[in-house]
Design a protein around this motif. Sequence first.
Motif, PDB file in Angstrom:
ATOM      1  N   ASN A 172       0.829  -1.220   0.000  1.00 34.06           N
ATOM      2  CA  ASN A 172       0.000   0.000   0.000  1.00 34.06           C
ATOM      3  C   ASN A 172       0.857   1.262   0.000  1.00 34.06           C
ATOM      4  O   ASN A 172       0.571   2.219  -0.718  1.00 34.06           O
ATOM      5  CB  ASN A 172      -0.962  -0.006   1.199  1.00 34.06           C
ATOM      6  CG  ASN A 172      -2.150  -0.920   0.954  1.00 34.06           C
ATOM      7  OD1 ASN A 172      -2.629  -1.035  -0.170  1.00 34.06           O
ATOM      8  ND2 ASN A 172      -2.620  -1.581   1.991  1.00 34.06           N
ATOM      9  N   THR A 173       1.923   1.264   0.798  1.00 30.41           N
ATOM     10  CA  THR A 173       2.836   2.414   0.808  1.00 30.41           C
ATOM     11  C   THR A 173       3.570   2.530  -0.528  1.00 30.41           C
ATOM     12  O   THR A 173       3.763   3.626  -1.044  1.00 30.41           O
ATOM     13  CB  THR A 173       3.825   2.303   1.983  1.00 30.41           C
ATOM     14  OG1 THR A 173       3.124   2.603   3.192  1.00 30.41           O
ATOM     15  CG2 THR A 173       4.981   3.280   1.847  1.00 30.41           C
ATOM     16  N   CYS A 174       3.976   1.384  -1.102  1.00 36.81           N
ATOM     17  CA  CYS A 174       4.673   1.407  -2.401  1.00 36.81           C
ATOM     18  C   CYS A 174       3.792   2.047  -3.471  1.00 36.81           C
ATOM     19  O   CYS A 174       4.284   2.797  -4.317  1.00 36.81           O
ATOM     20  CB  CYS A 174       5.064  -0.001  -2.824  1.00 36.81           C
ATOM     21  SG  CYS A 174       6.387  -0.681  -1.807  1.00 36.81           S
ATOM     22  N   ARG A 175       2.500   1.755  -3.400  1.00 31.93           N
ATOM     23  CA  ARG A 175       1.573   2.360  -4.381  1.00 31.93           C
ATOM     24  C   ARG A 175       1.555   3.880  -4.220  1.00 31.93           C
ATOM     25  O   ARG A 175       1.575   4.624  -5.199  1.00 31.93           O
ATOM     26  CB  ARG A 175       0.176   1.771  -4.179  1.00 31.93           C
ATOM     27  CG  ARG A 175      -0.771   2.086  -5.297  1.00 31.93           C
ATOM     28  CD  ARG A 175      -1.935   1.124  -5.337  1.00 31.93           C
ATOM     29  NE  ARG A 175      -1.571  -0.147  -5.947  1.00 31.93           N
ATOM     30  CZ  ARG A 175      -2.429  -1.120  -6.208  1.00 31.93           C
ATOM     31  NH1 ARG A 175      -3.702  -0.975  -5.912  1.00 31.93           N
ATOM     32  NH2 ARG A 175      -2.031  -2.242  -6.775  1.00 31.93           N
ATOM     33  N   ASP A 176       1.535   4.359  -2.964  1.00 37.55           N
ATOM     34  CA  ASP A 176       1.583   5.809  -2.705  1.00 37.55           C
ATOM     35  C   ASP A 176       2.861   6.430  -3.259  1.00 37.55           C
ATOM     36  O   ASP A 176       2.853   7.550  -3.755  1.00 37.55           O
ATOM     37  CB  ASP A 176       1.558   6.094  -1.186  1.00 37.55           C
ATOM     38  CG  ASP A 176       0.220   5.764  -0.552  1.00 37.55           C
ATOM     39  OD1 ASP A 176      -0.750   5.535  -1.304  1.00 37.55           O
ATOM     40  OD2 ASP A 176       0.142   5.729   0.689  1.00 37.55           O
ATOM     41  N   LYS A 177       3.965   5.680  -3.149  1.00 34.86           N
ATOM     42  CA  LYS A 177       5.277   6.219  -3.528  1.00 34.86           C
ATOM     43  C   LYS A 177       5.636   5.922  -4.993  1.00 34.86           C
ATOM     44  O   LYS A 177       6.752   6.204  -5.428  1.00 34.86           O
ATOM     45  CB  LYS A 177       6.370   5.643  -2.610  1.00 34.86           C
ATOM     46  CG  LYS A 177       6.262   6.118  -1.163  1.00 34.86           C
ATOM     47  CD  LYS A 177       7.276   5.453  -0.250  1.00 34.86           C
ATOM     48  CE  LYS A 177       8.626   6.124  -0.270  1.00 34.86           C
ATOM     49  NZ  LYS A 177       8.642   7.452   0.356  1.00 34.86           N
ATOM     50  N   ARG A 178       4.684   5.319  -5.727  1.00 37.10           N
ATOM     51  CA  ARG A 178       4.901   4.953  -7.140  1.00 37.10           C
ATOM     52  C   ARG A 178       6.102   4.014  -7.294  1.00 37.10           C
ATOM     53  O   ARG A 178       6.894   4.149  -8.224  1.00 37.10           O
ATOM     54  CB  ARG A 178       5.113   6.206  -8.014  1.00 37.10           C
ATOM     55  CG  ARG A 178       4.022   7.262  -7.905  1.00 37.10           C
ATOM     56  CD  ARG A 178       2.776   6.828  -8.674  1.00 37.10           C
ATOM     57  NE  ARG A 178       1.784   7.901  -8.740  1.00 37.10           N
ATOM     58  CZ  ARG A 178       0.808   8.092  -7.846  1.00 37.10           C
ATOM     59  NH1 ARG A 178       0.708   7.305  -6.793  1.00 37.10           N
ATOM     60  NH2 ARG A 178      -0.070   9.057  -8.000  1.00 37.10           N
ATOM     61  N   ILE A 179       6.219   3.081  -6.346  1.00 36.04           N
ATOM     62  CA  ILE A 179       7.277   2.065  -6.432  1.00 36.04           C
ATOM     63  C   ILE A 179       6.626   0.756  -6.892  1.00 36.04           C
ATOM     64  O   ILE A 179       5.633   0.319  -6.323  1.00 36.04           O
ATOM     65  CB  ILE A 179       7.959   1.874  -5.050  1.00 36.04           C
ATOM     66  CG1 ILE A 179       8.698   3.151  -4.635  1.00 36.04           C
ATOM     67  CG2 ILE A 179       8.923   0.694  -5.080  1.00 36.04           C
ATOM     68  CD1 ILE A 179       9.204   3.138  -3.195  1.00 36.04           C
ATOM     69  N   LYS A 180       7.181   0.146  -7.930  1.00 36.82           N
ATOM     70  CA  LYS A 180       6.647  -1.130  -8.438  1.00 36.82           C
ATOM     71  C   LYS A 180       6.961  -2.247  -7.441  1.00 36.82           C
ATOM     72  O   LYS A 180       8.030  -2.264  -6.819  1.00 36.82           O
ATOM     73  CB  LYS A 180       7.284  -1.460  -9.783  1.00 36.82           C
ATOM     74  CG  LYS A 180       6.844  -0.543 -10.932  1.00 36.82           C
ATOM     75  CD  LYS A 180       5.826  -1.263 -11.792  1.00 36.82           C
ATOM     76  CE  LYS A 180       5.483  -0.523 -13.072  1.00 36.82           C
ATOM     77  NZ  LYS A 180       4.694   0.688 -12.852  1.00 36.82           N
ATOM     78  N   THR A 181       6.016  -3.204  -7.317  1.00 48.32           N
ATOM     79  CA  THR A 181       6.200  -4.278  -6.332  1.00 48.32           C
ATOM     80  C   THR A 181       6.223  -5.654  -6.982  1.00 48.32           C
ATOM     81  O   THR A 181       5.486  -5.920  -7.928  1.00 48.32           O
ATOM     82  CB  THR A 181       5.072  -4.259  -5.275  1.00 48.32           C
ATOM     83  OG1 THR A 181       3.803  -4.321  -5.944  1.00 48.32           O
ATOM     84  CG2 THR A 181       5.133  -3.013  -4.425  1.00 48.32           C
ATOM     85  N   VAL A 182       7.072  -6.528  -6.430  1.00 47.38           N
ATOM     86  CA  VAL A 182       7.124  -7.925  -6.847  1.00 47.38           C
ATOM     87  C   VAL A 182       6.776  -8.773  -5.627  1.00 47.38           C
ATOM     88  O   VAL A 182       7.426  -8.663  -4.585  1.00 47.38           O
ATOM     89  CB  VAL A 182       8.527  -8.313  -7.375  1.00 47.38           C
ATOM     90  CG1 VAL A 182       8.582  -9.814  -7.710  1.00 47.38           C
ATOM     91  CG2 VAL A 182       8.884  -7.480  -8.599  1.00 47.38           C
ATOM     92  N   ALA A 183       5.728  -9.581  -5.757  1.00 49.94           N
ATOM     93  CA  ALA A 183       5.334 -10.485  -4.667  1.00 49.94           C
ATOM     94  C   ALA A 183       5.939 -11.852  -4.917  1.00 49.94           C
ATOM     95  O   ALA A 183       6.208 -12.227  -6.066  1.00 49.94           O
ATOM     96  CB  ALA A 183       3.813 -10.599  -4.609  1.00 49.94           C
ATOM     97  N   ILE A 184       6.164 -12.592  -3.839  1.00 52.10           N
ATOM     98  CA  ILE A 184       6.526 -14.008  -3.971  1.00 52.10           C
ATOM     99  C   ILE A 184       5.417 -14.824  -3.311  1.00 52.10           C
ATOM    100  O   ILE A 184       4.745 -14.340  -2.400  1.00 52.10           O
ATOM    101  CB  ILE A 184       7.896 -14.320  -3.329  1.00 52.10           C
ATOM    102  CG1 ILE A 184       7.931 -13.884  -1.853  1.00 52.10           C
ATOM    103  CG2 ILE A 184       9.027 -13.677  -4.110  1.00 52.10           C
ATOM    104  CD1 ILE A 184       9.166 -14.345  -1.085  1.00 52.10           C
ATOM    105  N   TYR A 185       5.207 -16.048  -3.817  1.00 50.39           N
ATOM    106  CA  TYR A 185       4.141 -16.858  -3.215  1.00 50.39           C
ATOM    107  C   TYR A 185       4.492 -18.340  -3.279  1.00 50.39           C
ATOM    108  O   TYR A 185       5.181 -18.801  -4.185  1.00 50.39           O
ATOM    109  CB  TYR A 185       2.791 -16.593  -3.890  1.00 50.39           C
ATOM    110  CG  TYR A 185       2.735 -16.965  -5.361  1.00 50.39           C
ATOM    111  CD1 TYR A 185       2.297 -18.226  -5.762  1.00 50.39           C
ATOM    112  CD2 TYR A 185       3.111 -16.044  -6.344  1.00 50.39           C
ATOM    113  CE1 TYR A 185       2.246 -18.568  -7.104  1.00 50.39           C
ATOM    114  CE2 TYR A 185       3.060 -16.377  -7.688  1.00 50.39           C
ATOM    115  CZ  TYR A 185       2.634 -17.649  -8.061  1.00 50.39           C
ATOM    116  OH  TYR A 185       2.585 -17.988  -9.391  1.00 50.39           O
ATOM    117  N   SER A 186       4.014 -19.073  -2.272  1.00 52.39           N
ATOM    118  CA  SER A 186       4.151 -20.527  -2.251  1.00 52.39           C
ATOM    119  C   SER A 186       2.941 -21.130  -2.964  1.00 52.39           C
ATOM    120  O   SER A 186       1.966 -20.428  -3.244  1.00 52.39           O
ATOM    121  CB  SER A 186       4.202 -21.016  -0.806  1.00 52.39           C
ATOM    122  OG  SER A 186       2.964 -20.742  -0.179  1.00 52.39           O
TER     123      SER A 186
END
Length: 484
Positions: free
Chosen positions: A21-35
């Motif tokens: 949510n903070t990354c979206r505010d800061k216009r930072i792209k996010t990469v999630a990892i998942y099992s």
Amino acid sequence: MKEIKKVLIANRGVPAVRVMNTCRDKRIKTVAIYSTPDRLAYHVFLADEAVHIGEAPPHDSYLNMEKIINTALEKKCDAIHPGWGFLAENPNFAEMVEDAGLIWIGPPPRVIRLMGDKIKAKKIAQRANVPAIPALLKVKSVDDILEWMKEEEIEFPIMIKAAAGGGGKGMVRVENKEELSIAFEKAKSEAKKSFGDDTLLVEKYIKGGRHIEVQVCADKHGHIVHLYERECTIQRRNQKILEEAPSPSIDEDLRQEICFTAVRLMREIGYYSAGTVEFLLDPQTKRFYFLEVNTRLQVEHGVTELITGLDIVSLMFDIAEGKELPFNQDDIYPNRHAIEVRINAEDPKTFNPSFGTITRLEIPQGPGIRVASGVYEGADVPPYYDSLIMLVMSAGADRNEAIRVMDRALSRGLRVEGVKTIAPLLLSIIRHPEFIAGNFSTRFIEEHFQELLAMFKEKTADDEVLKIAQYVAEISVLGPQNWM
């Protein structure tokens, strides 16, 4: 320092969503990892990109350090944020991140290593003139404990702890001499199982103790401030389930003393990023003692954000980029009271984990409520990970108002079906006269458990009314049925 444009979040559920949510505010792209069992998890949908990291066991997925770092490099990330739990306080991982040329969003790896050892941390605290609980470090045998108690004139109860411990694991309270040898072996085996290290320490047990922790933020330029304290006394099995800020247990003089002591210690160890210093307050003597430093973002950081108006995750990113803190100590002034409860997927009567599919989910709304959720309606709660599915926070002009808002959130706003949660217990706690009066210790749940259970509302009249309303709605839409 380079700008962070893309970050891999080495976590899942509530912490991963919070950082995103903070990354979206800061216009930072996010990469999630998942099992594998998390392939349809909320954090996977929320991220800009998601990468399958391994099978269900954490060792194969969320604790697979090499694979996480390789994924970050393949996806051309600038940084890794660990959230809380999993690898957040693993100094080896932090070092590996930096060695790979990535930015570690957290404190220096050497500080994580130093503070992860409770024995070393205690010695440093004493050097910085921070009061510590009378303790015997590096206990080899039961005889060592008895000798120390005799020399220091310490009486039962005492607390045996894992030196490498955290999260309430490897901690055993001993009430008398007869229990000592069994408790010693139990703590030793728990420590070995949880941390791979069976080194123990023993502390005097503070009766009626209260957990006070101070949120600290420091940049890489030597500026360090506290964001005031939080009260984290309400716990079950040595794990927090309710936190509030500011603490109702201390006055203004003690507040200043405890907060500046925390800053002094963090300066001594060369800390930067967001971190927390935990203290135990003896309500009888009003003396406080150093417990530990949490070298990461805390689950309960949200209550501090609510009373100060700051975004602590955003500050972590700015500090990691090498920016200076945009404020001084005098600029921070809390002007509200906030409470957070942890909605765990557990049976509220036994604390046994409850997993399955969330068949219905209504999230509290309205003035003064903030929710950090890691799930959605229809999501699965897998049995492999932490049982936290949501954080519900309330804020008000004072403590009574924050309690009233939390009552509305839990009794009217929150509905979770398909899995059990500890919400009924949390509602009983905030309605208990002793909690409302501010009279509680870390043993509050143990001491009042039967009363709290008796306050549970199994089925309310509202449930029956809803069923009737649903029935009427179906008939009016579908018309008369042939069974009628």
